[in-house]
Write a protein that holds these residues in place. Sequence first.
Motif, PDB file in Angstrom:
ATOM      1  N   ILE A  19     -18.192  91.730  -4.626  1.00 35.39           N
ATOM      2  CA  ILE A  19     -19.007  90.550  -4.932  1.00 35.39           C
ATOM      3  C   ILE A  19     -18.482  89.350  -4.167  1.00 35.39           C
ATOM      4  N   ILE A  20     -19.385  88.583  -3.594  1.00 33.45           N
ATOM      5  CA  ILE A  20     -19.037  87.344  -2.897  1.00 33.45           C
ATOM      6  C   ILE A  20     -19.945  86.230  -3.419  1.00 33.45           C
ATOM      7  N   LEU A  21     -19.341  85.145  -3.850  1.00 32.70           N
ATOM      8  CA  LEU A  21     -20.082  83.976  -4.325  1.00 32.70           C
ATOM      9  C   LEU A  21     -19.737  82.806  -3.422  1.00 32.70           C
ATOM     10  N   ARG A  22     -20.739  82.193  -2.810  1.00 31.15           N
ATOM     11  CA  ARG A  22     -20.517  81.066  -1.904  1.00 31.15           C
ATOM     12  C   ARG A  22     -21.321  79.863  -2.382  1.00 31.15           C
ATOM     13  N   CYS A  23     -20.788  78.675  -2.118  1.00 38.11           N
ATOM     14  CA  CYS A  23     -21.511  77.460  -2.491  1.00 38.11           C
ATOM     15  C   CYS A  23     -21.063  76.307  -1.599  1.00 38.11           C
ATOM     16  N   GLN A  24     -21.863  75.267  -1.624  1.00 35.93           N
ATOM     17  CA  GLN A  24     -21.520  74.019  -0.947  1.00 35.93           C
ATOM     18  C   GLN A  24     -20.867  73.106  -1.971  1.00 35.93           C
ATOM     19  N   CYS A  25     -19.686  72.601  -1.651  1.00 34.49           N
ATOM     20  CA  CYS A  25     -19.002  71.683  -2.562  1.00 34.49           C
ATOM     21  C   CYS A  25     -19.726  70.348  -2.611  1.00 34.49           C
ATOM     22  N   LEU A  26     -19.553  69.637  -3.711  1.00 32.60           N
ATOM     23  CA  LEU A  26     -20.199  68.336  -3.878  1.00 32.60           C
ATOM     24  C   LEU A  26     -19.508  67.284  -3.019  1.00 32.60           C
ATOM     25  N   GLU A  27     -20.317  66.434  -2.405  1.00 37.25           N
ATOM     26  CA  GLU A  27     -19.789  65.356  -1.575  1.00 37.25           C
ATOM     27  C   GLU A  27     -19.556  64.113  -2.434  1.00 37.25           C
ATOM     28  N   GLY A  28     -18.485  63.381  -2.140  1.00 34.10           N
ATOM     29  CA  GLY A  28     -18.220  62.147  -2.864  1.00 34.10           C
ATOM     30  C   GLY A  28     -16.813  62.108  -3.436  1.00 34.10           C
ATOM     31  N   THR A  29     -16.422  60.942  -3.914  1.00 33.55           N
ATOM     32  CA  THR A  29     -15.087  60.746  -4.491  1.00 33.55           C
ATOM     33  C   THR A  29     -15.153  60.923  -6.001  1.00 33.55           C
ATOM     34  N   TYR A  30     -14.344  61.833  -6.502  1.00 33.41           N
ATOM     35  CA  TYR A  30     -14.311  62.089  -7.946  1.00 33.41           C
ATOM     36  C   TYR A  30     -13.495  60.996  -8.634  1.00 33.41           C
ATOM     37  N   PRO A  31     -13.899  60.568  -9.835  1.00 27.13           N
ATOM     38  CA  PRO A  31     -13.159  59.507 -10.528  1.00 27.13           C
ATOM     39  C   PRO A  31     -11.689  59.879 -10.759  1.00 27.13           C
ATOM     40  N   ASP A  32     -10.806  58.884 -10.663  1.00 26.46           N
ATOM     41  CA  ASP A  32      -9.381  59.096 -10.926  1.00 26.46           C
ATOM     42  C   ASP A  32      -9.160  59.045 -12.434  1.00 26.46           C
TER      43      ASP A  32
END
Length: 483
Positions: A334-347
């Motif tokens: 099984i292979i699962l691929r995705c595009q990561c979310l763009e942007g800065t995550y809150p600290d």
Amino acid sequence: MTQTASKQRVKPANQTKKTSVATPKGENEVSANIQEISTGKKKKSTSPDADTSTEPISNKLTNKRSAKSELNSQPLIESGMEVICSQTKFHDALSLVSCATPAKPTHPILANALIIADIETQQIHLTVTDLALTIQASFEAQVLLEGEITVPVEMLFEIVKHCPNGDISLSSQTQIIQLIDEEKQTKICSLSLSDADGKYEIRGISAEEFPPSSTIDTTPIPLPTTALKDGLKGVIYAVSTDENKYILTGVHIQLTQEKLKFIGTDGHRVATTELSTQGIGRKPRKQVESSEIQFTIPGRVLKELARNLDDSVEFINLLYDAQSNRLGFAWQDIILRCQCLEGTYPDCEQLLARFSFDREVILEKAFLVKALERLAVLTDKKEKGIYLQFDGSLQQLRLSIEREFGKGDQVIAAHLPSEMSLNIQFNLKYLVEAAKAIPTSAIKMHLQQSDHPAMLVPYGDRPNPELQMEMRQFLLPLYTLNA
């Protein structure tokens, strides 16, 4: 993957001067009518040239239409795959990949599954994508002739689901039709399924139209399945489902040589889980760079990963390409691929560092969850709050909820300072989800005052004591109550 296909032309039936198989019925009728009208004119006409001026036109028109139809009736037929596979394996693979099917496909091809029969590996590869998430599952089969095609996932799944246990035979073909007045070709694809009880045929779309799935060319990082699933369980509930909060719909992951950290928040609550990476893979320090790797994965992707990742899998390979910001998980076939979310995550760490806690309460997880679930029947869309009243003199916690249509109270035992007396209100749904995410038999709740958040951490026995893990759940109060 190259496709091996045998091509053959379908020979048209023998044609005579009187009848033509390729000539549609409607066109013969048109020709007959023209001749009939011509004959009538001949009887009434006094001109010797009336007959000769009409008949050639009729013959030319009929011959032209007949030639066009004859060409259209000679499609080039390409034989595709020929496969014999297990109904159980086919069904399990379809059940897995169908999770990536979009609810409302923007293009018909996105409602289809790509089926590739690989004669070299003797496997069938199934792929489904909604462009954001791609899942590929492979299983062993007897591949007699390789090929590829796409067919609707839902229809294929329902057919295979109701097929009896045993073998299923698959075969595909493509008809290529060249129209006389058009330069491009028309392809008609179909997939046939045969089992012990019957035969089915599904109209498909050419595999050439399926979105290309690029591989992630990077060194895989093996992660213990237990650590990954426990880490995700502790934070996945806290991510936002509001698409307007784009970056908050994902889980932020930080990976170094020493730790694997998960962070999830929707703005009202924060969940963090940190696990030791010691022992990850055989050579973790050569596989994980000294610099920190961090990315944000869509929550939907991780939910599907946690749901389909079997506990029998010891390790799962993480693949991350920082340049394309793409990520993949690979285990078994099984292979699962995705595009990561763009942007800065809150600290979130910087935010939570502003609060300190000097009160501790220990609660039995089972009693707390059971009491909250009972009171949850009194919640509504407008008001979801629940009151918590801590009484140190009685060593108990009172949970209460009151609405126009009813009210309820639950009292559970608690271990807390004898002088402690505090009232605070939380969102009931958030509180019960945080409690369920903690994997231990008891919960330690850190408190300060009614206008400060509460921090919930694991306490007591847990399923995997050998796994070094630190988990924290932060809840903001709904509004300030008088202590």
